[in-house]
Design an enzyme around this catalytic site. Structure first.
Site, PDB file in Angstrom:
ATOM      1  N   SER A 135      -3.236  -8.315  -5.042  1.00  0.00           N
ATOM      2  CA  SER A 135      -2.028  -9.002  -4.580  1.00  0.00           C
ATOM      3  C   SER A 135      -2.252 -10.515  -4.663  1.00  0.00           C
ATOM      4  O   SER A 135      -2.713 -11.008  -5.697  1.00  0.00           O
ATOM      5  CB  SER A 135      -1.720  -8.544  -3.154  1.00  0.00           C
ATOM      6  OG  SER A 135      -0.423  -8.890  -2.786  1.00  0.00           O
ATOM      7  N   ASP A 401       4.366   0.235  -7.542  1.00  0.00           N
ATOM      8  CA  ASP A 401       4.271  -0.997  -6.756  1.00  0.00           C
ATOM      9  C   ASP A 401       5.408  -1.926  -7.159  1.00  0.00           C
ATOM     10  O   ASP A 401       5.509  -2.316  -8.325  1.00  0.00           O
ATOM     11  CB  ASP A 401       2.924  -1.670  -7.051  1.00  0.00           C
ATOM     12  CG  ASP A 401       2.785  -3.009  -6.355  1.00  0.00           C
ATOM     13  OD1 ASP A 401       3.559  -3.268  -5.407  1.00  0.00           O
ATOM     14  OD2 ASP A 401       1.891  -3.785  -6.749  1.00  0.00           O
ATOM     15  N   HIS A 426       0.592  -0.405  -4.668  1.00  0.00           N
ATOM     16  CA  HIS A 426      -0.033  -1.738  -4.634  1.00  0.00           C
ATOM     17  C   HIS A 426      -1.557  -1.635  -4.730  1.00  0.00           C
ATOM     18  O   HIS A 426      -2.206  -1.065  -3.877  1.00  0.00           O
ATOM     19  CB  HIS A 426       0.394  -2.432  -3.337  1.00  0.00           C
ATOM     20  CG  HIS A 426       0.378  -3.931  -3.402  1.00  0.00           C
ATOM     21  ND1 HIS A 426       0.793  -4.642  -4.498  1.00  0.00           N
ATOM     22  CD2 HIS A 426      -0.003  -4.858  -2.488  1.00  0.00           C
ATOM     23  CE1 HIS A 426       0.674  -5.944  -4.249  1.00  0.00           C
ATOM     24  NE2 HIS A 426       0.183  -6.108  -3.045  1.00  0.00           N
TER      25      HIS A 426
END
Lengths: 557, 557
Positions: A135, A401, A426
């Site tokens: 991320s 995601d 994710h």
């Protein structure tokens, strides 16, 4: 462990009186698995680039590092990002008055300092460094490889939406995130076919019921709101709507194939495929208005009522305090450098029409933080799509995601490659292996291992040459001959080969699980003294910057 | 021309009340030679990264850019470095209270902003950008390619001593500069064989005469010092010694094969090979003490008395005020980021023994500027010798230039290459061609042209794909078909081919010499309106960030 990080890397001297010049940055080191290579050179370093949360969250979830550290003989390091977790430069009372030092550039310079120090302290100057991040941590990691390739040999950047900013060419599809969430709730994404139409109808009901006091009262009851959660205006209904939608966003990010606490910062667990579970409450194509609203509440409850203990909902707060604080500081970063685009159109996604309004968002930033986002900064500073000059970055993305649409989904250069996990949420690839893992993530992890191996080999090739050369130059300068140097190098290699394990610099360990090593330690300590005598004979300490400073101050080299 | 540059790129919001948020950065643009390619795409941009002086100095001396611009059809840009020339963020009274914003990182971010703006304003987003820089400008240029490869496609970094910092592995030979100057004064460097021994003897005389009042009086007379230049203590003799030595350093840097004003910031001229000329006053192997001292004064006079008008020497000042101011601000940069190593040993060089004393230098910095140098910062931030991951940088060095020992003298990667000019002084290759040029610099300039050509071709390959793709994606999003896009692209190329010359955005020119173009302009203007109608039909304006901002604010793309 803690280190002193420079508070402001980009200013010299005292710019503002009264401010500290450093702060305590936290990091975790596990040297249990760290092993030198057969030729005695130090083993690789696995380095996690901390994101916008307590770094323990990543330490506890980044299985890709823990599971590969033993076979790679790697030192495992998790570095916390400034302003998050316990690496706060100011007290909680003071910190919001000193947000200026929260930028990605400052954080990267912290990481650069830490890697430099680690290499010196651990006598590992020639170690390969493999970076990891998910991320925002993946964005930082990939940018770090772009800006500091001398300090990291390759980076696994998982679910890093570096192409989600204004100024990209071609432009990013502004609805990528909403479309991504919608995909999870669709039949193609594994949910029931009525979910998306029902959710769409849900927002309409919210709007129509929200228009009158009676309707708002119905909403209050059907959605199980707490008495304290007032719903007296249409504006508050908008707040409620956004709060419900947030649950979908988080569940889509955390749409893992097994129960996981990741999206809750480890304070609870979401079920396997939470979006599918949520959609189960919205599967009836013919439910009444009230039934559908109740379904919306149940669906959101998969996230907000993960414990099953929540008697009623208060839409002014998230599922736990930590996510709120994190969201807060990330809000500042969003309002300065990380000006990502978000829009909905209600057609290609299951939400409503909401174009991205840069001006309105900017005004909000000005109000909340007193800052104006530099809208094109990210693209100018980190290159947007023009990153083909770089090397050794793996961008992995899962198609479940919702961030993937802002990520790198195609190879950009020979060694800047995209790996796709069709069934992944994710950064699933960073997580610990699980029996429920889809084959795609197993294959992506295999490819990531292969890249890691290649980067380590590359670093080893560069090492030979640079380090040996430095010994030679030092020795020749201090009056030795080339013949001496040959002997020195041979002795050094022998000595290093004896190390077996790297316990020389052992410190309180941050390993997740300590394998039993007391026996190895015993053996090691027997060799330790011998090693130190080699160490002195070869004076590799001259190779370390700490002593070099004095050396160079006292004599012309 | 002027632009608003952000004063502090690395802080958002108002950190210090009362400070301006921007300042006026100066740059020069010459579009006389700028020509689109046969396929209509915009021609390349030659971009000079300004150093620690008025950028006009580089504009007037960088012949490599001017001589190649016509054949490459390049837009020529000279950008001034913040705090120098006319790009000062504060008044001369105020500026020393606000030195915090003078860093290489801030300057590079200025250049990044300028390149981004130029590409938008000149509709040249896909133009190849070739960077140029000499000395510190070459360091900035090479680091810029390392940190912002998305904004510059390749860089000619001439005489850029990026390997002169602490923390290098292997360590830099700290006496490199003194040795380099000595080489120029040696027989191998083209001077008479007695020069180096005489200079060495000169420093000894300075020391022995300096020890007594009578001796100092002799020094005062023999060295033609002014009455105002007091020589009352041994400390002042040290000042005198350093002032004399400085002349040798500058003359070695400016040891060009023809008369040049470069080292004097254009305020006068040094003779061809000034070190050889200086050495002519020190050629007698049997001169008396006083004769030798007089020779030292004559030698230094080649630099300090370039005009021949100086009746006596005052060793407290340089040859002109501008070099003094420049040295002053560079001193601040030296005391913060640019902590280069300098030592002398009096054996391998013609000076005296003076080890590098980092502590003493640091204390001086603290006294003068209130800052402490970050000794290892340069290596940590810019990678030192570990720059093999980068690409498209030519490091050129002349062996008569004392800086070469701190530079990159061997190929580091496939396209990070070293070019050596054995007979060259400080970035001779950047200068205008001259009949006295040695063959080596002619050959190096040829190779540099070849690299420029390769980088421009590379950029062109990247351009096809990214730009066409952006048109396609925009068009498809707004409802067009692939067939429409094909037609659009064909029309665009036709339209662009008609431009002939790039005068569309013509502005007051900063070209050194304006060729006569009024006829071409006439022809061009006839086509201009036609072009604009194509422009609208194809809506390439959507490709520009300025309008894109509004577009994205109002609609989901």
């Amino acid at each position: 462990m803690w280190r002193n990080a420079t508070l402001d890397h980009f200013t010299f001297g005292k710019r503002e009186p009264g401010l500290p010049s450093t702060f305590k940055q936290r990091y975790f080191v596990c040297d249990t698995f760290w092993q030198p290579f057969a030729d005695g050179s130090p083993g690789p370093i696995f380095f996690y680039f901390g994101n916008e949360a307590n770094v323990e969250l990543y330490l506890n979830n980044t299985g890709l590092m823990w599971e590969n550290a033993p076979s790679f003989g790697a030192l495992v390091v998790f570095a916390e990002h400034r302003y998050y977790g316990k690496s706060k430069p100011f007290s909680s009372k003071e910190i919001k008055n000193h947000m200026h030092f929260l930028t990605a550039e400052q954080a990267m310079a912290d990481f650069a300092g830490l890697i430099t120090e680690l290499k010196v302290d651990r006598k590992a100057r020639s170690s390969a460094v493999i970076g990891f991040g998910g991320s925002y941590g993946g964005m930082i990691g990939s940018w770090f490889r772009m800006k500091y390739p001398h300090l990291v040999d390759g980076v696994i950047a998982a679910s890093a939406p570096i192409w989600s900013f204004l100024g990209e060419m071609p432009h990013v599809d502004a609805t990528y995130f909403a479309k991504g969430t919608t995909y999870d709730a669709s039949e193609a994404g594994g949910s029931n076919a009525n979910c998306v139409p029902n959710v769409k109808r849900g927002w309409q009901l919210l709007k129509s019921f929200g228009a009158t006091p009676e309707g708002r009262s119905t909403l209050h009851t059907s959605l199980r709101l707490c008495a304290s959660a007032k719903l007296e205006t249409e504006t508050s209904v908008v707040g409620l709507r956004d709060w419900l939608a947030s649950a979908w966003d988080y569940m889509a990010m955390g749409n893992f194939p097994y129960p996981s606490g990741y999206m809750l910062n480890g304070q609870g667990e979401l079920p396997a495929y939470p979006v599918r579970v949520a959609c189960n409450s919205l599967s009836n194509p013919e439910s009444t208005d009230v039934e559908l609203l109740e379904g919306m509440a149940l669906a959101a409850g998969v996230f907000y009522n993960y414990s099953g203990d929540v008697p009623c909902f208060d839409f002014s707060s998230g599922p736990n305090p930590e996510t709120t604080e994190t969201a807060d500081f990330w809000g500042y970063q969003y309002c300065t450098e990380m000006f990502q685009i978000f829009a909905k159109d209600g057609e290609r996604d299951m939400f409503w029409e909401e174009p991205f309004n840069a001006t309105a968002v900017s005004m909000g930033c000005e109000q909340q933080w007193g800052v104006t986002p530099r809208q094109l900064w990210a693209t100018q500073e980190w290159g947007g799509r023009r990153i083909w000059a770089h090397s050794n970055i793996v961008f992995s993305n899962g198609l479940l995601d919702p961030w993937h649409g802002g990520g790198v989904l195609r190879d950009v250069a020979d060694t800047v490659v995209a790996l796709i996990i069709p069934e992944g949420a994710h950064h699933l690839d960073l997580m610990f292996s699980n029996p429920e893992d889809p084959p795609s993530v197993i294959e992506v992890r295999r490819q990531e291992r292969e890249w890691m191996r290649i980067w380590i080999e590359e670093a080893s090739r560069s090492r030979h040459g640079s380090d040996d050369q430095s010994i030679i130059s030092l020795n020749l300068l201090s009056g030795g001959s080339v013949r001496d140097v040959d002997q020195l190098l041979r002795a050094r290699k022998k000595g290093l080969a004896r190390r077996l394990r790297s316990g020389l610099h052992r410190e309180p360990s941050s390993c997740i699980a300590e394998p039993f090593e007391w026996l190895l330690d015993l053996i090691f300590n027997a060799f330790k003294e011998l090693w130190i005598s080699f160490d002195l004979a070869e004076s590799p300490s001259q190779l370390e910057a700490s002593t070099f400073r004095e050396t160079s101050a006292n004599s012309a080299l």
